[in-house]
Design an enzyme around this catalytic site. Structure first.
Site, PDB file in Angstrom:
ATOM      1  N   ASP A 262       0.837  -1.209   0.000  1.00 10.41           N
ATOM      2  CA  ASP A 262       0.000   0.000   0.000  1.00 10.41           C
ATOM      3  C   ASP A 262       0.868   1.254   0.000  1.00 10.41           C
ATOM      4  OD1 ASP A 262       0.839  -0.230   2.601  1.00 10.41           O
ATOM      5  OD2 ASP A 262      -1.160  -0.104   3.505  1.00 10.41           O
ATOM      6  N   SER A 263       2.199   1.068   0.000  1.00 12.57           N
ATOM      7  CA  SER A 263       3.119   2.191  -0.232  1.00 12.57           C
ATOM      8  C   SER A 263       2.829   2.813  -1.596  1.00 12.57           C
ATOM      9  CB  SER A 263       4.578   1.720  -0.182  1.00 12.57           C
ATOM     10  OG  SER A 263       4.784   0.637  -1.065  1.00 12.57           O
TER      11      SER A 263
ATOM     12  N   ASP B 147      -1.007  -6.138  -0.044  1.00 11.75           N
ATOM     13  CA  ASP B 147      -1.295  -5.496   1.246  1.00 11.75           C
ATOM     14  C   ASP B 147      -2.786  -5.278   1.379  1.00 11.75           C
ATOM     15  OD1 ASP B 147       0.840  -5.004   2.917  1.00 11.75           O
ATOM     16  OD2 ASP B 147       1.389  -3.104   1.959  1.00 11.75           O
TER      17      ASP B 147
ATOM     18  N   LYS C 161      -1.035  -9.426   3.004  1.00  7.30           N
ATOM     19  CA  LYS C 161      -0.219  -8.987   4.145  1.00  7.30           C
ATOM     20  C   LYS C 161      -1.057  -8.058   5.006  1.00  7.30           C
ATOM     21  CE  LYS C 161       3.484  -6.038   3.682  1.00  7.30           C
ATOM     22  NZ  LYS C 161       3.056  -4.851   4.435  1.00  7.30           N
TER      23      LYS C 161
ATOM     24  N   GLU D  33      -0.928  -5.624   8.703  1.00 10.42           N
ATOM     25  CA  GLU D  33      -0.103  -5.030   9.752  1.00 10.42           C
ATOM     26  C   GLU D  33      -0.730  -5.302  11.119  1.00 10.42           C
ATOM     27  OE1 GLU D  33       0.677  -0.865   8.947  1.00 10.42           O
ATOM     28  OE2 GLU D  33       1.305  -1.301   6.899  1.00 10.42           O
TER      29      GLU D  33
ATOM     30  N   GLU E 156       9.619  -4.212  10.215  1.00  9.34           N
ATOM     31  CA  GLU E 156      10.051  -2.923   9.650  1.00  9.34           C
ATOM     32  C   GLU E 156      10.531  -1.966  10.741  1.00  9.34           C
ATOM     33  OE1 GLU E 156       7.233  -1.008   7.001  1.00  9.34           O
ATOM     34  OE2 GLU E 156       8.461   0.798   6.878  1.00  9.34           O
TER      35      GLU E 156
HETATM   36  O1  KIV Z   1       3.605  -1.068   1.548  1.00  8.01           O
HETATM   37  C1  KIV Z   1       4.749  -1.517   1.435  1.00  8.01           C
HETATM   38  O2  KIV Z   1       5.448  -1.314   0.426  1.00  8.01           O
HETATM   39  C2  KIV Z   1       5.271  -2.313   2.545  1.00  8.01           C
HETATM   40  C3  KIV Z   1       6.741  -2.594   2.575  1.00  8.01           C
HETATM   41  C4  KIV Z   1       7.476  -1.373   2.918  1.00  8.01           C
HETATM   42  C5  KIV Z   1       7.061  -3.724   3.472  1.00  8.01           C
HETATM   43  O3  KIV Z   1       4.537  -2.693   3.400  1.00  8.01           O
END
Ligand code: KIV
Length: 269
Positions: A50-51, A89, A118, A120, A187
Protein backbone atom coordinates in the site's frame (compact mmCIF):
# COMPACT_ATOMS: atom_id res chain seq x y z
CA UNK A 1 22.08 -6.27 -23.57
CA UNK A 2 21.35 -9.41 -21.57
CA UNK A 3 20.87 -9.53 -17.82
CA UNK A 4 23.26 -11.15 -15.39
CA UNK A 5 22.84 -14.97 -15.34
CA UNK A 6 19.97 -15.85 -13.11
CA UNK A 7 18.97 -19.04 -11.26
CA UNK A 8 15.34 -18.06 -10.69
CA UNK A 9 12.98 -20.72 -9.44
CA UNK A 10 9.33 -19.93 -8.75
CA UNK A 11 8.70 -19.93 -5.04
CA UNK A 12 5.83 -21.45 -3.03
CA UNK A 13 4.86 -21.20 0.63
CA UNK A 14 6.64 -24.51 1.27
CA UNK A 15 9.84 -23.13 -0.26
CA UNK A 16 9.47 -19.85 1.65
CA UNK A 17 9.24 -21.78 4.92
CA UNK A 18 12.22 -23.98 3.96
CA UNK A 19 14.27 -20.87 3.23
CA UNK A 20 14.48 -20.15 6.97
CA UNK A 21 18.15 -20.59 7.95
CA UNK A 22 19.00 -21.73 4.40
CA UNK A 23 18.58 -18.91 1.94
CA UNK A 24 18.03 -15.16 2.20
CA UNK A 25 14.76 -14.18 0.56
CA UNK A 26 14.36 -11.11 -1.65
CA UNK A 27 11.09 -9.22 -1.90
CA UNK A 28 10.44 -6.05 -3.89
CA UNK A 29 7.31 -3.99 -4.36
CA UNK A 30 5.64 -3.50 -7.75
CA UNK A 31 2.47 -1.67 -8.66
CA UNK A 32 2.14 -2.21 -12.40
CA UNK A 33 2.57 -4.89 -15.07
CA UNK A 34 5.64 -3.31 -16.67
CA UNK A 35 7.89 -3.31 -13.61
CA UNK A 36 6.40 -6.51 -12.20
CA UNK A 37 7.42 -8.23 -15.43
CA UNK A 38 10.98 -6.93 -15.06
CA UNK A 39 11.21 -8.05 -11.43
CA UNK A 40 9.45 -11.41 -11.62
CA UNK A 41 12.39 -13.70 -12.33
CA UNK A 42 14.74 -11.81 -10.04
CA UNK A 43 12.98 -11.38 -6.72
CA UNK A 44 11.48 -14.31 -4.78
CA UNK A 45 8.34 -12.37 -3.92
CA UNK A 46 6.60 -9.30 -5.29
CA UNK A 47 4.62 -7.17 -2.87
CA UNK A 48 1.81 -4.96 -4.08
CA UNK A 49 2.38 -2.71 -1.08
CA UNK A 50 0.00 0.00 0.00
CA UNK A 51 3.12 2.19 -0.23
CA UNK A 52 1.75 2.66 -3.76
CA UNK A 53 -0.56 5.25 -2.25
CA UNK A 54 2.54 7.35 -1.57
CA UNK A 55 4.99 6.49 -4.33
CA UNK A 56 2.42 5.94 -7.10
CA UNK A 57 -0.53 8.13 -6.09
CA UNK A 58 1.54 10.85 -4.38
CA UNK A 59 -0.42 10.82 -1.11
CA UNK A 60 1.27 11.69 2.22
CA UNK A 61 0.71 8.25 3.79
CA UNK A 62 -0.78 4.82 3.04
CA UNK A 63 -4.06 5.29 4.89
CA UNK A 64 -6.28 6.43 2.05
CA UNK A 65 -5.50 3.45 -0.20
CA UNK A 66 -8.74 1.62 -0.99
CA UNK A 67 -9.42 -2.07 -1.55
CA UNK A 68 -10.53 -1.34 -5.14
CA UNK A 69 -7.28 0.53 -5.83
CA UNK A 70 -5.21 -2.34 -4.38
CA UNK A 71 -7.13 -4.93 -6.41
CA UNK A 72 -6.62 -2.88 -9.58
CA UNK A 73 -2.84 -2.76 -9.03
CA UNK A 74 -2.70 -6.43 -7.97
CA UNK A 75 -4.34 -7.42 -11.25
CA UNK A 76 -1.83 -5.37 -13.21
CA UNK A 77 1.07 -6.97 -11.30
CA UNK A 78 -0.30 -10.52 -11.64
CA UNK A 79 -0.82 -9.98 -15.38
CA UNK A 80 2.72 -8.71 -15.88
CA UNK A 81 4.32 -11.27 -13.58
CA UNK A 82 2.42 -14.52 -13.94
CA UNK A 83 5.47 -16.48 -12.70
CA UNK A 84 5.84 -14.48 -9.50
CA UNK A 85 4.67 -15.15 -5.95
CA UNK A 86 2.59 -11.99 -5.44
CA UNK A 87 1.43 -10.69 -2.07
CA UNK A 88 -1.14 -7.91 -1.68
CA UNK A 89 -1.30 -5.50 1.25
CA UNK A 90 -4.76 -5.33 2.77
CA UNK A 91 -5.27 -1.57 3.03
CA UNK A 92 -6.14 0.37 6.17
CA UNK A 93 -9.68 -0.25 7.45
CA UNK A 94 -10.25 -3.45 5.47
CA UNK A 95 -9.45 -5.83 8.36
CA UNK A 96 -10.81 -4.02 11.39
CA UNK A 97 -12.51 -7.17 12.64
CA UNK A 98 -12.49 -10.88 11.78
CA UNK A 99 -15.60 -10.87 9.59
CA UNK A 100 -14.68 -7.77 7.60
CA UNK A 101 -11.15 -9.11 7.15
CA UNK A 102 -12.35 -12.46 5.82
CA UNK A 103 -14.93 -10.89 3.51
CA UNK A 104 -12.27 -8.60 2.02
CA UNK A 105 -9.60 -11.31 1.80
CA UNK A 106 -12.04 -13.59 -0.05
CA UNK A 107 -12.82 -10.70 -2.42
CA UNK A 108 -9.08 -10.31 -3.05
CA UNK A 109 -8.68 -14.04 -3.79
CA UNK A 110 -11.74 -14.03 -6.04
CA UNK A 111 -10.78 -10.93 -8.02
CA UNK A 112 -6.99 -11.36 -8.30
CA UNK A 113 -4.40 -14.13 -8.61
CA UNK A 114 -2.33 -13.06 -5.61
CA UNK A 115 -0.85 -15.90 -3.57
CA UNK A 116 -1.21 -14.17 -0.20
CA UNK A 117 -2.24 -11.05 1.67
CA UNK A 118 -0.22 -8.99 4.15
CA UNK A 119 -1.69 -7.37 7.24
CA UNK A 120 -0.10 -5.03 9.75
CA UNK A 121 -0.37 -5.74 13.47
CA UNK A 122 1.00 -7.91 16.26
CA UNK A 123 -0.74 -9.39 19.30
CA UNK A 124 -3.57 -6.86 18.75
CA UNK A 125 -4.45 -8.40 15.38
CA UNK A 126 -3.50 -12.07 15.96
CA UNK A 127 -7.16 -13.16 16.19
CA UNK A 128 -7.80 -11.60 12.76
CA UNK A 129 -4.77 -13.34 11.23
CA UNK A 130 -5.93 -16.63 12.79
CA UNK A 131 -9.40 -16.19 11.30
CA UNK A 132 -7.92 -15.62 7.84
CA UNK A 133 -5.47 -18.52 7.96
CA UNK A 134 -8.08 -20.93 9.30
CA UNK A 135 -10.21 -20.01 6.30
CA UNK A 136 -7.47 -20.86 3.77
CA UNK A 137 -6.08 -17.37 3.25
CA UNK A 138 -2.27 -17.25 3.20
CA UNK A 139 -1.11 -14.38 5.40
CA UNK A 140 2.18 -12.53 5.71
CA UNK A 141 2.37 -10.53 8.96
CA UNK A 142 3.91 -7.07 9.37
CA UNK A 143 5.16 -5.87 12.75
CA UNK A 144 7.49 -3.18 14.11
CA UNK A 145 7.06 0.20 12.45
CA UNK A 146 3.66 -0.17 10.82
CA UNK A 147 2.86 2.60 8.32
CA UNK A 148 -0.90 2.12 8.77
CA UNK A 149 -0.48 3.19 12.43
CA UNK A 150 1.26 6.48 11.48
CA UNK A 151 -1.59 8.79 12.44
CA UNK A 152 -2.49 7.00 15.68
CA UNK A 153 1.19 6.77 16.70
CA UNK A 154 1.94 10.36 15.66
CA UNK A 155 4.72 9.54 13.19
CA UNK A 156 7.07 6.85 11.93
CA UNK A 157 9.10 5.70 14.91
CA UNK A 158 11.96 3.20 14.99
CA UNK A 159 10.91 0.36 17.28
CA UNK A 160 12.71 -1.74 19.88
CA UNK A 161 14.54 1.02 21.69
CA UNK A 162 13.38 0.00 25.17
CA UNK A 163 13.39 -3.40 26.89
CA UNK A 164 9.60 -3.18 27.12
CA UNK A 165 9.21 -2.55 23.38
CA UNK A 166 11.68 -5.32 22.56
CA UNK A 167 9.60 -7.76 24.62
CA UNK A 168 6.39 -6.55 22.94
CA UNK A 169 7.87 -7.05 19.47
CA UNK A 170 8.88 -10.62 20.28
CA UNK A 171 5.37 -11.27 21.66
CA UNK A 172 3.93 -9.76 18.45
CA UNK A 173 6.04 -12.03 16.24
CA UNK A 174 5.17 -15.14 18.26
CA UNK A 175 1.45 -14.27 18.21
CA UNK A 176 1.43 -13.76 14.42
CA UNK A 177 3.39 -16.98 13.86
CA UNK A 178 0.96 -18.89 16.13
CA UNK A 179 -1.94 -17.38 14.17
CA UNK A 180 -0.61 -19.14 11.08
CA UNK A 181 1.29 -16.47 9.11
CA UNK A 182 3.85 -18.04 6.73
CA UNK A 183 6.28 -15.10 7.04
CA UNK A 184 6.55 -11.80 8.89
CA UNK A 185 7.79 -8.41 7.69
CA UNK A 186 9.70 -6.61 10.44
CA UNK A 187 10.05 -2.92 9.65
CA UNK A 188 12.04 -0.13 11.30
CA UNK A 189 13.42 -2.11 14.23
CA UNK A 190 16.87 -1.99 15.86
CA UNK A 191 18.89 -4.74 14.24
CA UNK A 192 19.79 -6.25 17.63
CA UNK A 193 16.06 -6.67 18.31
CA UNK A 194 15.31 -7.87 14.76
CA UNK A 195 17.90 -10.62 15.38
CA UNK A 196 16.05 -11.76 18.52
CA UNK A 197 12.72 -11.72 16.66
CA UNK A 198 14.23 -13.73 13.78
CA UNK A 199 15.58 -16.30 16.24
CA UNK A 200 12.30 -16.46 18.17
CA UNK A 201 10.10 -17.62 15.28
CA UNK A 202 10.27 -20.55 12.86
CA UNK A 203 8.80 -18.64 9.91
CA UNK A 204 11.00 -16.38 7.75
CA UNK A 205 11.35 -12.79 8.88
CA UNK A 206 11.65 -10.29 6.03
CA UNK A 207 13.32 -7.10 7.17
CA UNK A 208 13.13 -3.50 6.02
CA UNK A 209 15.19 -1.08 8.07
CA UNK A 210 15.98 -3.96 10.41
CA UNK A 211 19.61 -4.82 9.53
CA UNK A 212 20.98 -7.89 7.76
CA UNK A 213 20.06 -10.27 10.56
CA UNK A 214 16.66 -11.25 9.18
CA UNK A 215 15.85 -14.11 6.77
CA UNK A 216 15.34 -11.74 3.85
CA UNK A 217 14.85 -8.14 2.80
CA UNK A 218 12.13 -6.06 1.18
CA UNK A 219 12.50 -2.65 -0.47
CA UNK A 220 10.09 -0.32 -2.21
CA UNK A 221 11.06 -0.42 -5.90
CA UNK A 222 11.02 3.35 -6.46
CA UNK A 223 13.32 3.86 -3.45
CA UNK A 224 15.86 1.19 -4.43
CA UNK A 225 15.94 2.29 -8.07
CA UNK A 226 16.27 5.95 -7.11
CA UNK A 227 13.10 7.16 -8.83
CA UNK A 228 11.94 8.78 -5.61
CA UNK A 229 14.68 11.34 -4.97
CA UNK A 230 13.09 13.79 -2.52
CA UNK A 231 14.70 12.03 0.43
CA UNK A 232 16.43 8.73 1.13
CA UNK A 233 15.66 6.90 4.36
CA UNK A 234 18.83 5.61 6.09
CA UNK A 235 17.91 1.98 5.42
CA UNK A 236 17.49 2.36 1.64
CA UNK A 237 20.28 1.49 -0.76
CA UNK A 238 19.86 3.02 -4.21
CA UNK A 239 20.91 0.53 -6.87
CA UNK A 240 20.18 2.96 -9.68
CA UNK A 241 19.95 6.71 -10.03
CA UNK A 242 16.59 6.34 -11.77
CA UNK A 243 15.45 9.95 -11.36
CA UNK A 244 18.59 11.37 -12.99
CA UNK A 245 18.51 8.81 -15.81
CA UNK A 246 14.85 9.56 -16.56
CA UNK A 247 15.22 13.34 -16.35
CA UNK A 248 18.31 13.30 -18.61
CA UNK A 249 16.57 11.06 -21.14
CA UNK A 250 13.48 13.30 -21.29
CA UNK A 251 15.70 16.39 -21.59
CA UNK A 252 17.55 14.75 -24.48
CA UNK A 253 14.20 13.92 -26.13
CA UNK A 254 13.03 17.53 -25.75
CA UNK A 255 16.30 18.84 -27.24
CA UNK A 256 16.04 16.40 -30.15
CA UNK A 257 12.46 17.53 -30.86
CA UNK A 258 13.38 21.21 -30.64
CA UNK A 259 16.42 20.80 -32.93
CA UNK A 260 14.48 18.53 -35.34
CA UNK A 261 16.89 15.62 -34.69
CA UNK A 262 13.91 13.47 -33.73
CA UNK A 263 12.41 11.78 -35.63
CA UNK A 264 15.12 10.98 -38.15
CA UNK A 265 14.57 9.55 -41.66
CA UNK A 266 14.94 6.04 -40.15
CA UNK A 267 12.10 6.78 -37.72
CA UNK A 268 9.54 7.88 -40.27
CA UNK A 269 7.12 6.00 -42.61
O1 KIV B 1 3.60 -1.07 1.55
C1 KIV B 1 4.75 -1.52 1.44
O2 KIV B 1 5.45 -1.31 0.43
C2 KIV B 1 5.27 -2.31 2.55
C3 KIV B 1 6.74 -2.59 2.57
C4 KIV B 1 7.48 -1.37 2.92
C5 KIV B 1 7.06 -3.72 3.47
O3 KIV B 1 4.54 -2.69 3.40
Amino acid sequence: MSIIKNDFEKISITKILKAKNNKKLTMITAYDALFANLFQELADMILVGDSLNMSFAGKPDTLSATLEQMIYHANAVCTGASKAFVILDMPFGTYINKDIALKNAVKIYQETNVAAVKVEGGEDRADIVKHLTSNSIAVMGHIGLMPQYVRSEGGYKVRGKTKEDEEQLIKDALAIEKAGAFAIVVEGVLSSVAKKITEAVNVPVIGIGAGNVTDGQVLVWSDMLGFFDEFKPKFVRRYLDGATLVKNAVLQYRNDVQTKQFPSKDEEY
